[in-house]
Design an enzyme around this catalytic site. Structure first.
Site, PDB file in Angstrom:
ATOM      1  N   GLU A 204       0.805  -1.235   0.000  1.00 17.34           N
ATOM      2  CA  GLU A 204       0.000   0.000   0.000  1.00 17.34           C
ATOM      3  C   GLU A 204       0.832   1.275   0.000  1.00 17.34           C
ATOM      4  O   GLU A 204       0.497   2.230   0.700  1.00 17.34           O
ATOM      5  CB  GLU A 204      -0.936   0.011   1.222  1.00 17.34           C
ATOM      6  CG  GLU A 204      -1.914  -1.128   1.235  1.00 17.34           C
ATOM      7  CD  GLU A 204      -2.734  -1.194   2.523  1.00 17.34           C
ATOM      8  OE1 GLU A 204      -3.921  -1.497   2.417  1.00 17.34           O
ATOM      9  OE2 GLU A 204      -2.195  -0.969   3.624  1.00 17.34           O
TER      10      GLU A 204
HETATM   11  C1  TNX Z   1      -4.546  -4.002   4.631  1.00 18.44           C
HETATM   12  S1  TNX Z   1      -2.824  -6.236   4.203  1.00 18.44           S
HETATM   13  C2  TNX Z   1      -3.284  -3.728   5.114  1.00 18.44           C
HETATM   14  C3  TNX Z   1      -3.129  -3.287   6.501  1.00 18.44           C
HETATM   15  C4  TNX Z   1      -4.443  -3.117   7.198  1.00 18.44           C
HETATM   16  C5  TNX Z   1      -5.358  -4.255   6.834  1.00 18.44           C
HETATM   17  C6  TNX Z   1      -6.658  -4.226   7.554  1.00 18.44           C
HETATM   18  C7  TNX Z   1      -1.794  -5.232   4.084  1.00 18.44           C
HETATM   19  C8  TNX Z   1      -0.565  -5.746   3.571  1.00 18.44           C
HETATM   20  N1  TNX Z   1      -2.115  -3.981   4.429  1.00 18.44           N
HETATM   21  O1  TNX Z   1      -2.390  -2.081   6.535  1.00 18.44           O
HETATM   22  O2  TNX Z   1      -4.225  -3.100   8.569  1.00 18.44           O
HETATM   23  O3  TNX Z   1      -5.592  -4.233   5.446  1.00 18.44           O
HETATM   24  O4  TNX Z   1      -7.430  -5.342   7.265  1.00 18.44           O
END
Ligand code: TNX
Length: 483
Positions: free
Chosen positions: A296
């Site tokens: 992300e």
């Molecule tokens: C996605 S999964 C994220 C996290 C969040 C999560 C909540 C991922 C690699 N990144 O930053 O906490 O979703 O479900």
């Protein structure tokens, strides 16, 4: 007495049930090598039955390291007759996994923290068991809300009976930096003082972290520490503003948005910082893996992301470690050999092209698809805790999937169940999300395919008595477990 199929989770590869029982008494002697498995079994019996088993050269409870070669690293063979319990493996790890099976063959009361009268009967069985996957992980996010050493040990205790062998700790995020780094004291003096919403955050000192690593090791779990980069880095930048892109002075963050932060990609100081962090982290981490996040990074252009990874990954690799990263890192050029990519997007989304390409080059994949393996998703519309961006994830949905069918041709090395903590503040909150989903994910990771829900749910129902006996009060009373 009729033969009852024991409620073993994860289901062993081969199980035969025979007539009769072995009854454990105060006189039943235990023999075994000086190792965690023998000590664990002795402690379990002492705690619930109230007496430490006497030791003997050859006890009626006998653990030995003479298992046949085809048991591999973690396999074991368990033979229970009316006269003796014989557990054999090739390794101490194999004995430890076998002890967890023996634990589940004992009555639920064996989980009691205080002594009970018994009787302590074990059905006669022959079991030959080996895991399907070598990576069977649980992840705890200590960044969104901080969980202290005691809470992490309790989390380990929850994973142990189900044969998990990896503890992934998500140590840093926008909301907090949770590990002391002596060369950069403000990371914890300042960057650890926040968390989601209220509260003072917190962090692990180096001694705390070492205590967690040792506790995990005593339960044959390897700690995989994650420093999430180059996004999810607000707490680091609030502590050391020179790490932020030009013109930005980041403040501590207590919200739950993702994807808004990124390190300064073209500033050499960023890499001096990361070099110092990885050097400290590697010194504290005996296990072979370092997780660099990579998810992300929504503010980071594809070009910058590639440039960042090209400079950062060698800083981890030079400590002789295997890099683990979230699936987005598949897009980085020149991934070091053996880099493990962690798949997290829901199973109904198409596999991104860079990931498919990395998989076809043979890079190992760890499967954590959010709509199956994410323990922070709500069970259903009535669940008070948790998130629902990947939908609700019921007990059956988290159990009934095949990690090897998602990315065709991929080398899947295992499964990991992440527990993100945006909405979770107490150890009881963690239990609520873990149980009753965690055992099913353990079975996905350990037991041979395919999955049979009716057989599984019958076994799972029996495990609620174990959680009751252990004093786990906050597990989710799922209607899916009702008869
Ligand atoms: C996605 S999964 C994220 C996290 C969040 C999560 C909540 C991922 C690699 N990144 O930053 O906490 O979703 O479900």
């Amino acid at each position: 007495m009729g033969r009852v199929i024991p409620a073993l989770i994860p289901a062993p590869r081969v199980l035969a049930v025979h007539d009769g029982v072995f009854e454990l008494t105060a006189d039943t002697a235990l023999s075994g090598p000086e190792c965690h498995a023998t000590r664990f079994l002795a402690a379990l019996l002492r705690r619930a039955a109230g007496h430490a088993p006497p030791s003997a050269r050859e006890g009626a409870l006998a653990l030995t390291l003479d298992g046949p070669a085809d048991l591999g690293e973690e396999g074991y063979r368990l033979d229970v007759t009316a006269e003796a319990v014989r557990l054999r493996a090739r390794t101490e790890e194999g004995l430890f996994r076998g002890v967890q099976t023996l634990r589940q063959l004992l009555p639920a009361e064996i989980e009691s923290p205080a002594p009970l009268p018994g009787p302590w009967r074990v059905p006669c069985v022959s079991i030959t068991d080996t895991p399907r996957f070598r990576w069977r992980g649980v992840m705890l996010d200590v960044a969104r809300h901080f969980f202290d050493v005691a809470a992490v040990k309790r989390f380990i205790d929850r994973a142990v009976p189900y044969k998990f062998n990896i503890l992934h700790l998500h140590l840093t995020d926008d909301q907090g930096w949770r590990l002391e780094i002596p060369s950069h004291p403000r990371l914890t003096e300042h960057g650890a003082t926040s968390q989601v919403g209220e509260g003072d955050g917190g962090h692990f000192t180096r001694a705390d972290f070492t205590e967690i690593v040792a506790y995990a090791a005593a339960h044959h779990m390897t700690v995989v520490p994650e420093i999430d980069l180059p996004g999810h880095t607000q707490a680091a930048m609030a502590s050391y503003p020179h790490l932020a892109p030009e013109g930005v002075t980041p403040e501590l963050y207590r919200g739950i948005d993702v994807g808004f932060s990124q390190l300064a990609i073209h500033n050499p100081a960023t890499y001096d910082f990361l070099d110092a962090v990885f050097t400290e982290l590697a010194a504290l981490t005996p296990g072979p893996y370092l997780h660099v996040g990579g998810d992300e990074a929504l503010q980071t252009t594809a070009e910058d992301y590639a440039a960042f990874m090209t400079r950062t990954l060698p800083l981890a690799v030079r400590h002789d470690r295997t890099v683990v990263a979230w699936q987005e890192a598949a897009a980085a050029p020149d991934l070091p050999e053996g880099t493990h990519l962690q798949y997290w997007r829901p199973t109904h989304e198409p596999v991104p092209e860079p990931l498919a390409a990395a998989a076809s080059r043979g890079l190992p994949l760890i499967m954590s698809p959010a709509n199956r393996a994410y323990l922070d998703m709500k069970y259903d519309d009535d669940t008070a805790l948790g998130l629902r961006w990947a939908g609700t994830v019921g007990v059956r949905q988290s159990y009934e999937w095949d990690p090897e069918s998602l990315v065709p041709g991929a080398r899947v090395v295992g499964v990991e169940a992440p527990l993100w903590t945006e909405t979770l503040t107490t150890p009881d909150d963690l239990d609520h999300m873990l149980y009753p989903r965690l055992p099913g994910l353990a079975e996905v990771a350990w037991s041979p395919a395919p999955k049979d829900w009716p057989s599984y749910v019958t076994r799972l129902r029996a495990h609620t008595a174990r959680w009751d006996a252990a004093g786990i009060t906050s597990y989710h009373r799922s209607p899916e477990l009702e008869d």
